[in-house]
Motif scaffolding. Structure first.
Motif, PDB file in Angstrom:
ATOM      1  N   VAL A   1     -49.460  21.495  53.258  1.00  0.00           N
ATOM      2  CA  VAL A   1     -50.860  21.591  53.681  1.00  0.00           C
ATOM      3  C   VAL A   1     -51.061  22.869  54.487  1.00  0.00           C
ATOM      4  N   ALA A   2     -50.153  23.139  55.396  1.00  0.00           N
ATOM      5  CA  ALA A   2     -50.253  24.342  56.218  1.00  0.00           C
ATOM      6  C   ALA A   2     -50.163  25.600  55.360  1.00  0.00           C
ATOM      7  N   GLU A   3     -49.270  25.592  54.371  1.00  0.00           N
ATOM      8  CA  GLU A   3     -49.142  26.744  53.478  1.00  0.00           C
ATOM      9  C   GLU A   3     -50.428  26.955  52.683  1.00  0.00           C
ATOM     10  N   ARG A   4     -51.027  25.882  52.233  1.00  0.00           N
ATOM     11  CA  ARG A   4     -52.288  25.971  51.474  1.00  0.00           C
ATOM     12  C   ARG A   4     -53.412  26.501  52.359  1.00  0.00           C
ATOM     13  N   VAL A   5     -53.475  26.020  53.584  1.00  0.00           N
ATOM     14  CA  VAL A   5     -54.486  26.499  54.537  1.00  0.00           C
ATOM     15  C   VAL A   5     -54.300  27.988  54.804  1.00  0.00           C
ATOM     16  N   ALA A   6     -53.053  28.412  54.958  1.00  0.00           N
ATOM     17  CA  ALA A   6     -52.775  29.832  55.189  1.00  0.00           C
ATOM     18  C   ALA A   6     -53.286  30.681  54.027  1.00  0.00           C
ATOM     19  N   GLU A   7     -53.127  30.187  52.801  1.00  0.00           N
ATOM     20  CA  GLU A   7     -53.636  30.899  51.624  1.00  0.00           C
ATOM     21  C   GLU A   7     -55.163  30.905  51.592  1.00  0.00           C
TER      22      GLU A   7
ATOM     23  N   TYR B   1     -57.399  30.497  53.922  1.00  0.00           N
ATOM     24  CA  TYR B   1     -58.102  31.113  55.046  1.00  0.00           C
ATOM     25  C   TYR B   1     -57.454  32.426  55.491  1.00  0.00           C
ATOM     26  N   ARG B   2     -56.700  33.063  54.613  1.00  0.00           N
ATOM     27  CA  ARG B   2     -55.909  34.230  54.998  1.00  0.00           C
ATOM     28  C   ARG B   2     -56.729  35.353  55.632  1.00  0.00           C
ATOM     29  N   ASP B   3     -58.000  35.497  55.269  1.00  0.00           N
ATOM     30  CA  ASP B   3     -58.834  36.551  55.849  1.00  0.00           C
ATOM     31  C   ASP B   3     -59.574  36.110  57.103  1.00  0.00           C
ATOM     32  N   GLN B   4     -59.478  34.829  57.442  1.00  0.00           N
ATOM     33  CA  GLN B   4     -60.246  34.300  58.571  1.00  0.00           C
ATOM     34  C   GLN B   4     -59.388  33.713  59.681  1.00  0.00           C
ATOM     35  N   VAL B   5     -58.225  33.183  59.302  1.00  0.00           N
ATOM     36  CA  VAL B   5     -57.362  32.499  60.271  1.00  0.00           C
ATOM     37  C   VAL B   5     -55.921  32.944  60.050  1.00  0.00           C
TER      38      VAL B   5
ATOM     39  N   THR C   1     -54.686  47.354  62.757  1.00  0.00           N
ATOM     40  CA  THR C   1     -55.218  46.919  64.044  1.00  0.00           C
ATOM     41  C   THR C   1     -56.238  45.802  63.900  1.00  0.00           C
ATOM     42  N   THR C   2     -56.731  45.584  62.697  1.00  0.00           N
ATOM     43  CA  THR C   2     -57.700  44.521  62.478  1.00  0.00           C
ATOM     44  C   THR C   2     -56.959  43.208  62.285  1.00  0.00           C
ATOM     45  N   SER C   3     -57.333  42.208  63.069  1.00  0.00           N
ATOM     46  CA  SER C   3     -56.694  40.908  62.926  1.00  0.00           C
ATOM     47  C   SER C   3     -57.760  39.857  62.675  1.00  0.00           C
ATOM     48  N   PRO C   4     -57.352  38.740  62.086  1.00  0.00           N
ATOM     49  CA  PRO C   4     -58.313  37.664  61.864  1.00  0.00           C
ATOM     50  C   PRO C   4     -58.912  37.208  63.192  1.00  0.00           C
ATOM     51  N   PRO C   5     -60.131  36.714  63.157  1.00  0.00           N
ATOM     52  CA  PRO C   5     -60.787  36.321  64.395  1.00  0.00           C
ATOM     53  C   PRO C   5     -60.164  35.111  65.080  1.00  0.00           C
ATOM     54  N   LEU C   6     -59.505  34.242  64.324  1.00  0.00           N
ATOM     55  CA  LEU C   6     -58.929  33.032  64.904  1.00  0.00           C
ATOM     56  C   LEU C   6     -57.447  32.927  64.544  1.00  0.00           C
ATOM     57  N   THR C   7     -56.692  32.282  65.428  1.00  0.00           N
ATOM     58  CA  THR C   7     -55.277  32.028  65.176  1.00  0.00           C
ATOM     59  C   THR C   7     -55.041  30.527  65.258  1.00  0.00           C
TER      60      THR C   7
END
Length: 106
Positions: A32-38, A40-44, A8-14
């Protein structure tokens, strides 16, 4: 079925990444998007949306060109960025909003 706290816990931003298969800049931005996903995985939470497969989503967010990144928080658009972005510019943009989001939450 009972959910656990981790479900139920989700990152604060999408981060909504609007793109299309035929879009050259979108294809260039994929790593670039794949790297960002890695990074910021706990934040976005990154969600890739193909505008041809999901035109209703593109209309809902008033997408006029791809690639477009839309950063959302609790049911609201925080910011958007149109055009391909390089990793340093994208991380700076996200860091700015994550800092602002953290400060608002304290």
């Amino acid at each position: 079925m009972k959910r656990t706290d981790t479900e139920t816990t989700s990152p604060p931003l999408t981060l909504l990444w609007f793109s299309a298969q035929w879009c050259g800049p979108c294809q260039q931005m994929a790593p670039v998007a794949e790297r960002v996903a890695e990074m910021y995985r706990d934040q976005v939470h990154l969600v890739k949306i193909d505008v041809d497969k999901h035109p209703h989503m593109a209309a809902e967010f008033n997408i006029r060109g791809v690639p477009t990144l839309v950063l959302t928080g609790e049911k609201q658009v925080i910011d958007r960025q149109v055009g391909a972005a390089h990793l340093p510019a994208l991380t700076q943009w996200l860091d700015q909003h994550l800092t602002a989001n953290t400060n608002e939450g304290s």
